[in-house]
Design a protein around this motif. Sequence first.
Motif, PDB file in Angstrom:
ATOM      1  N   GLY A   1       0.810  -1.215   0.000  1.00 52.88           N
ATOM      2  CA  GLY A   1       0.000   0.000   0.000  1.00 52.88           C
ATOM      3  C   GLY A   1       0.842   1.264   0.000  1.00 52.88           C
ATOM      4  N   ALA A   2       1.978   1.203   0.672  1.00 50.77           N
ATOM      5  CA  ALA A   2       2.874   2.371   0.728  1.00 50.77           C
ATOM      6  C   ALA A   2       3.425   2.720  -0.648  1.00 50.77           C
ATOM      7  CB  ALA A   2       4.020   2.108   1.700  1.00 50.77           C
ATOM      8  N   MET A   3       3.485   1.732  -1.523  1.00 47.93           N
ATOM      9  CA  MET A   3       3.992   1.970  -2.877  1.00 47.93           C
ATOM     10  C   MET A   3       2.983   2.706  -3.749  1.00 47.93           C
ATOM     11  SD  MET A   3       7.048   0.912  -2.966  1.00 47.93           S
ATOM     12  CE  MET A   3       7.255   0.943  -4.733  1.00 47.93           C
ATOM     13  N   GLY A   4       1.727   2.687  -3.346  1.00 52.96           N
ATOM     14  CA  GLY A   4       0.694   3.426  -4.071  1.00 52.96           C
ATOM     15  C   GLY A   4       0.602   3.050  -5.533  1.00 52.96           C
ATOM     16  N   ASP A   5       0.442   4.046  -6.382  1.00 52.75           N
ATOM     17  CA  ASP A   5       0.272   3.836  -7.820  1.00 52.75           C
ATOM     18  C   ASP A   5       1.506   3.243  -8.490  1.00 52.75           C
ATOM     19  OD1 ASP A   5      -2.281   4.841  -7.620  1.00 52.75           O
ATOM     20  OD2 ASP A   5      -1.709   6.876  -8.227  1.00 52.75           O
ATOM     21  N   GLU A   6       2.679   3.349  -7.847  1.00 52.00           N
ATOM     22  CA  GLU A   6       3.904   2.805  -8.431  1.00 52.00           C
ATOM     23  C   GLU A   6       3.858   1.284  -8.557  1.00 52.00           C
ATOM     24  OE1 GLU A   6       6.366   4.061 -10.037  1.00 52.00           O
ATOM     25  OE2 GLU A   6       5.904   6.150  -9.646  1.00 52.00           O
ATOM     26  N   MET A   7       3.004   0.626  -7.758  1.00 50.49           N
ATOM     27  CA  MET A   7       2.903  -0.833  -7.857  1.00 50.49           C
ATOM     28  C   MET A   7       2.500  -1.268  -9.260  1.00 50.49           C
ATOM     29  SD  MET A   7       3.979  -2.505  -5.292  1.00 50.49           S
ATOM     30  CE  MET A   7       3.441  -4.117  -5.826  1.00 50.49           C
ATOM     31  N   ALA A   8       1.775  -0.439  -9.974  1.00 51.77           N
ATOM     32  CA  ALA A   8       1.371  -0.775 -11.345  1.00 51.77           C
ATOM     33  C   ALA A   8       2.573  -0.809 -12.291  1.00 51.77           C
ATOM     34  CB  ALA A   8       0.339   0.230 -11.848  1.00 51.77           C
ATOM     35  N   ASN A   9       3.672  -0.144 -11.901  1.00 52.12           N
ATOM     36  CA  ASN A   9       4.864  -0.081 -12.743  1.00 52.12           C
ATOM     37  C   ASN A   9       5.935  -1.084 -12.346  1.00 52.12           C
ATOM     38  OD1 ASN A   9       3.830   2.167 -14.185  1.00 52.12           O
ATOM     39  ND2 ASN A   9       4.445   3.488 -12.494  1.00 52.12           N
ATOM     40  N   ILE A  10       5.642  -1.875 -11.318  1.00 53.99           N
ATOM     41  CA  ILE A  10       6.623  -2.833 -10.809  1.00 53.99           C
ATOM     42  C   ILE A  10       6.142  -4.248 -11.107  1.00 53.99           C
ATOM     43  CG2 ILE A  10       7.693  -3.729  -8.707  1.00 53.99           C
ATOM     44  CD1 ILE A  10       7.462  -0.927  -7.524  1.00 53.99           C
ATOM     45  N   HIS A  11       7.054  -5.066 -11.597  1.00 57.65           N
ATOM     46  CA  HIS A  11       6.715  -6.463 -11.885  1.00 57.65           C
ATOM     47  C   HIS A  11       6.673  -7.289 -10.604  1.00 57.65           C
ATOM     48  CE1 HIS A  11       6.565 -10.303 -13.915  1.00 57.65           C
ATOM     49  NE2 HIS A  11       7.619 -10.697 -13.219  1.00 57.65           N
ATOM     50  N   ALA A  12       7.645  -7.053  -9.695  1.00 56.62           N
ATOM     51  CA  ALA A  12       7.702  -7.852  -8.465  1.00 56.62           C
ATOM     52  C   ALA A  12       8.267  -7.032  -7.313  1.00 56.62           C
ATOM     53  CB  ALA A  12       8.562  -9.090  -8.688  1.00 56.62           C
ATOM     54  N   LEU A  13       7.675  -7.230  -6.142  1.00 51.53           N
ATOM     55  CA  LEU A  13       8.164  -6.605  -4.921  1.00 51.53           C
ATOM     56  C   LEU A  13       8.308  -7.719  -3.885  1.00 51.53           C
ATOM     57  CD1 LEU A  13       8.859  -3.902  -3.503  1.00 51.53           C
ATOM     58  CD2 LEU A  13       6.509  -3.890  -2.659  1.00 51.53           C
ATOM     59  N   SER A  14       9.547  -8.090  -3.618  1.00 50.83           N
ATOM     60  CA  SER A  14       9.831  -9.152  -2.667  1.00 50.83           C
ATOM     61  C   SER A  14      10.125  -8.520  -1.301  1.00 50.83           C
ATOM     62  CB  SER A  14      11.039  -9.960  -3.143  1.00 50.83           C
ATOM     63  OG  SER A  14      11.432 -10.896  -2.164  1.00 50.83           O
ATOM     64  N   ILE A  15       9.342  -8.887  -0.302  1.00 51.63           N
ATOM     65  CA  ILE A  15       9.520  -8.321   1.032  1.00 51.63           C
ATOM     66  C   ILE A  15      10.343  -9.301   1.848  1.00 51.63           C
ATOM     67  CG2 ILE A  15       8.368  -7.446   3.092  1.00 51.63           C
ATOM     68  CD1 ILE A  15       5.920  -6.900   1.196  1.00 51.63           C
ATOM     69  N   LYS A  16      11.612  -8.982   2.005  1.00 53.26           N
ATOM     70  CA  LYS A  16      12.545  -9.855   2.705  1.00 53.26           C
ATOM     71  C   LYS A  16      12.344  -9.784   4.218  1.00 53.26           C
ATOM     72  CE  LYS A  16      17.496 -10.794   2.954  1.00 53.26           C
ATOM     73  NZ  LYS A  16      18.802 -10.370   2.453  1.00 53.26           N
ATOM     74  N   LYS A  17      12.014  -8.572   4.692  1.00 52.79           N
ATOM     75  CA  LYS A  17      11.854  -8.357   6.130  1.00 52.79           C
ATOM     76  C   LYS A  17      10.856  -7.238   6.355  1.00 52.79           C
ATOM     77  CE  LYS A  17      15.286  -6.179   8.349  1.00 52.79           C
ATOM     78  NZ  LYS A  17      16.566  -5.946   9.033  1.00 52.79           N
ATOM     79  N   ALA A  18       9.927  -7.450   7.288  1.00 58.85           N
ATOM     80  CA  ALA A  18       8.962  -6.421   7.710  1.00 58.85           C
ATOM     81  C   ALA A  18       8.811  -6.580   9.220  1.00 58.85           C
ATOM     82  CB  ALA A  18       7.628  -6.586   6.994  1.00 58.85           C
ATOM     83  N   LEU A  19       9.664  -5.886   9.961  1.00 54.70           N
ATOM     84  CA  LEU A  19       9.749  -6.066  11.410  1.00 54.70           C
ATOM     85  C   LEU A  19       9.493  -4.770  12.168  1.00 54.70           C
ATOM     86  CD1 LEU A  19      13.070  -8.155  11.580  1.00 54.70           C
ATOM     87  CD2 LEU A  19      10.727  -9.024  11.592  1.00 54.70           C
ATOM     88  N   THR A  20       9.127  -4.930  13.440  1.00 54.28           N
ATOM     89  CA  THR A  20       9.071  -3.778  14.336  1.00 54.28           C
ATOM     90  C   THR A  20      10.502  -3.487  14.783  1.00 54.28           C
ATOM     91  OG1 THR A  20       8.841  -5.084  16.343  1.00 54.28           O
ATOM     92  CG2 THR A  20       6.794  -4.469  15.189  1.00 54.28           C
ATOM     93  N   PRO A  21      10.775  -2.294  15.318  1.00 58.83           N
ATOM     94  CA  PRO A  21      12.123  -2.012  15.824  1.00 58.83           C
ATOM     95  C   PRO A  21      12.576  -3.017  16.888  1.00 58.83           C
ATOM     96  CG  PRO A  21      10.911   0.028  15.582  1.00 58.83           C
ATOM     97  CD  PRO A  21       9.928  -1.097  15.340  1.00 58.83           C
ATOM     98  N   GLU A  22      11.656  -3.437  17.742  1.00 62.09           N
ATOM     99  CA  GLU A  22      11.995  -4.404  18.791  1.00 62.09           C
ATOM    100  C   GLU A  22      12.371  -5.762  18.198  1.00 62.09           C
ATOM    101  OE1 GLU A  22       9.669  -1.095  20.204  1.00 62.09           O
ATOM    102  OE2 GLU A  22       9.117  -2.583  18.710  1.00 62.09           O
ATOM    103  N   GLN A  23      11.620  -6.200  17.211  1.00 63.28           N
ATOM    104  CA  GLN A  23      11.923  -7.476  16.560  1.00 63.28           C
ATOM    105  C   GLN A  23      13.259  -7.402  15.827  1.00 63.28           C
ATOM    106  OE1 GLN A  23       8.300  -7.630  14.271  1.00 63.28           O
ATOM    107  NE2 GLN A  23       7.509  -9.339  15.495  1.00 63.28           N
ATOM    108  N   ASN A  24      13.539  -6.269  15.226  1.00 72.03           N
ATOM    109  CA  ASN A  24      14.788  -6.092  14.515  1.00 72.03           C
ATOM    110  C   ASN A  24      15.978  -6.136  15.467  1.00 72.03           C
ATOM    111  OD1 ASN A  24      16.121  -5.602  11.956  1.00 72.03           O
ATOM    112  ND2 ASN A  24      16.621  -3.585  12.779  1.00 72.03           N
ATOM    113  N   GLU A  25      15.828  -5.492  16.631  1.00 77.14           N
ATOM    114  CA  GLU A  25      16.893  -5.512  17.639  1.00 77.14           C
ATOM    115  C   GLU A  25      17.115  -6.925  18.145  1.00 77.14           C
ATOM    116  OE1 GLU A  25      16.140  -2.669  20.756  1.00 77.14           O
ATOM    117  OE2 GLU A  25      15.858  -1.056  19.303  1.00 77.14           O
TER     118      GLU A  25
END
Length: 87
Positions: A56-80
């Motif tokens: 959702g953060a990518m907005g309209d740009e997602m229509a111009n992207i073939h693939a978006l691979s999300i390697k990590k989506a963590l909270t700051p605590e999880q990252n630490e």
Amino acid sequence: MPTVEQVEEMLRTVLEASEVTVTDISGNCGESFEVSVVSKLFAGKPVLARHRLVHGAMGDEMANIHALSIKKALTPEQNEAAAATAA
């Protein structure tokens, strides 16, 4: 096609991310990206909801992207915690 810098800025701004890493995995043509995002907005959300926030953060740009691979989506605590475990 968006650039690595544009994708990074969109994710950092919309998700109020403390850490964003973006890699163009399409040979620098801007069609496929791998991203890692650390954001307090992920707190209390399951993985699927976090991925939806990233897309959702990518907005309209997602229509111009073939693939978006999300390697990590963590909270700051999880990252630490992950960094401490890896050390």
